[in-house]
Design a protein around this motif. Sequence first.
Motif, PDB file in Angstrom:
ATOM      1  N   VAL A 134       0.730  13.033  20.544  1.00  0.00           N
ATOM      2  CA  VAL A 134       1.061  14.435  20.812  1.00  0.00           C
ATOM      3  C   VAL A 134      -0.195  15.228  21.151  1.00  0.00           C
ATOM      4  CG1 VAL A 134       0.899  15.268  18.432  1.00  0.00           C
ATOM      5  CG2 VAL A 134       2.501  16.339  19.983  1.00  0.00           C
ATOM      6  N   ALA A 135      -1.346  14.851  20.594  1.00  0.00           N
ATOM      7  CA  ALA A 135      -2.593  15.558  20.921  1.00  0.00           C
ATOM      8  C   ALA A 135      -2.979  15.321  22.378  1.00  0.00           C
ATOM      9  CB  ALA A 135      -3.709  15.100  19.985  1.00  0.00           C
ATOM     10  N   ARG A 136      -2.739  14.121  22.886  1.00  0.00           N
ATOM     11  CA  ARG A 136      -3.076  13.828  24.282  1.00  0.00           C
ATOM     12  C   ARG A 136      -2.067  14.456  25.233  1.00  0.00           C
ATOM     13  NH1 ARG A 136      -4.855   7.403  23.835  1.00  0.00           N
ATOM     14  NH2 ARG A 136      -6.410   7.709  22.183  1.00  0.00           N
ATOM     15  N   MET A 137      -0.799  14.516  24.823  1.00  0.00           N
ATOM     16  CA  MET A 137       0.217  15.097  25.693  1.00  0.00           C
ATOM     17  C   MET A 137       0.165  16.610  25.714  1.00  0.00           C
ATOM     18  SD  MET A 137       3.420  12.584  24.738  1.00  0.00           S
ATOM     19  CE  MET A 137       4.464  13.228  26.041  1.00  0.00           C
ATOM     20  N   MET A 169       8.901  29.600  21.032  1.00  0.00           N
ATOM     21  CA  MET A 169       7.751  29.084  21.792  1.00  0.00           C
ATOM     22  C   MET A 169       8.136  28.080  22.874  1.00  0.00           C
ATOM     23  SD  MET A 169       5.891  26.406  19.177  1.00  0.00           S
ATOM     24  CE  MET A 169       4.842  25.844  20.503  1.00  0.00           C
ATOM     25  N   ARG A 170       9.383  27.554  22.831  1.00  0.00           N
ATOM     26  CA  ARG A 170       9.916  26.639  23.846  1.00  0.00           C
ATOM     27  C   ARG A 170       8.980  25.459  24.132  1.00  0.00           C
ATOM     28  NH1 ARG A 170      14.339  28.338  26.486  1.00  0.00           N
ATOM     29  NH2 ARG A 170      14.990  30.522  26.200  1.00  0.00           N
ATOM     30  N   ALA A 205       3.463  21.448  22.943  1.00  0.00           N
ATOM     31  CA  ALA A 205       3.940  20.539  21.906  1.00  0.00           C
ATOM     32  C   ALA A 205       3.886  21.235  20.557  1.00  0.00           C
ATOM     33  CB  ALA A 205       3.110  19.263  21.881  1.00  0.00           C
ATOM     34  N   LEU A 206       4.803  20.832  19.668  1.00  0.00           N
ATOM     35  CA  LEU A 206       4.888  21.378  18.316  1.00  0.00           C
ATOM     36  C   LEU A 206       4.936  20.222  17.328  1.00  0.00           C
ATOM     37  CD1 LEU A 206       5.283  23.716  16.297  1.00  0.00           C
ATOM     38  CD2 LEU A 206       7.750  23.548  16.713  1.00  0.00           C
ATOM     39  N   ASP A 266      -6.251  21.158  22.115  1.00  0.00           N
ATOM     40  CA  ASP A 266      -5.897  22.288  22.969  1.00  0.00           C
ATOM     41  C   ASP A 266      -4.413  22.231  23.323  1.00  0.00           C
ATOM     42  OD1 ASP A 266      -8.531  23.031  22.923  1.00  0.00           O
ATOM     43  OD2 ASP A 266      -9.035  22.001  24.806  1.00  0.00           O
ATOM     44  N   GLY A 267      -3.699  23.324  23.043  1.00  0.00           N
ATOM     45  CA  GLY A 267      -2.281  23.413  23.369  1.00  0.00           C
ATOM     46  C   GLY A 267      -1.351  22.878  22.314  1.00  0.00           C
TER      47      GLY A 267
END
Length: 469
Positions: A127-130, A180-181, A136-137, A160-161
């Motif tokens: 999830v960190a890379r995506m 936040m969708r 992402a949540l 980031d993100g």
Amino acid sequence: MSKAPATAKVGRARTAYVCAECGTDHGKWQGQCAGCGAWNTLSEFVIEPAAKAAASGGATRRAGWAGAVEAPKVTALKDVRHMEDARVSTGIGELDRVLGGGLVEGAVVLVGGDPGIGKSTLLLQAVARMAATLPALYVTGEESLGQVAGRAARLDLPLDGLQALAETGVETILEHAAAMRPKLIVADSVQTLWTESLTAAPGSVSQVRESAARLVRYAKETGTAVFLVGHVTKEGGIAGPRVLEHMVDAVLYFEGESGSRFRVLRAFKNRFGAVNELGVFAMGDKGLKEVPNPSAIFLSGGSTRQPGSCVMVTREGTRPLLVEVQALVDSSPLSNPRRVAVGLEGNRLAMLLAVLHRHGGVLVGDQDVFVNVVGGIRVQETAADLPVLLAVLSSLRDAPLPDKTIAFGEVGLSGEIRPVPNGEERLREAATHGFRRAIVPKANAPKSGSVKGLEVIAVERLADAIDAL
């Protein structure tokens, strides 16, 4: 005299008892499930009234999850427009392989495994890379945000993100998601989630099923991909109702031997890809790393040949793997000698030993026979039949097989050596790893010329394979 305005009747909540194995509903508690026959698997489940469910569904749609919903209609299947599933790479090649090429929009993936095997680490890395390309949540119900941030810092992950939320209430999670969708949600773990509509404790059958159902509904309505982390029972299955595995699109199991740094990710269900793919990882200081050449870790790499060892080429999905089969044959002090198979089916081992006696002239009826597949991998195909018998024969005679020799092939009850799929591809993989000799079924011998650097010995009967040694 004016009449009071009529109010719609709201049905009372009904209590049912649901089987954790098959999901069958029962009106009252009983010791044995009438659906599957399992004992002591019924748990209390509060069924939501129809009026309340309709109201909550309307509120959900009003919240803007999916907009207007068209009424279903009958359509000729040939007129339905078929579109290939758009996939997004997780940034981890081995995980993409197991998922069938990447993550599909709106897919719900259940990841199970033993405690400490690396489920949370793998998903946090993915999830960190995506998160760099799509919102992402990461929802954690077992750890604090400080613990998650600390693990991410130790693994040097880009954050980031990536948004994080420490929450177990499904309603609260969905409210944040609607605001936040995100396009990707990770829920760690599904056994910690609970919904306000049920009075059962978190982790119970009813809470796990209803919480997962709401996340699945949200994923399908919004196109959000969802990863669910699942605990496993002492029997090795995912905890909770069996229907949980039917609700999701893919079920992945994370496996690994205790004390080993290698991990194997296997798909047991996948609506968007093959179910026999295998991903191999190595656990290190910086988290899980991909193993691009897993054949190297499944071979012993010893410089000296040992009796009772035979290398075979098996296939996991689209990937050929070289694994070592070891056998130990020893005189038994028992009246009923033991037959132990690790990584193979025990009943098939007993059958192969009978074939070895009947058609190979080798008796091991008074010997204990132990067979193991090195590396903790499970071989489920019949190509392991011939290597198992050759390893048993090598251990019995205390004589190692010729150096740089591999074998594969199915052994029939009449002693014939039957072909297996993708024989020529297996031979090329063996030649790539430096093997110089192969004992294979005659039907698997290369038809388009020999494999460079590899002597292929084609056999039709078990006796021919024994003579070839």
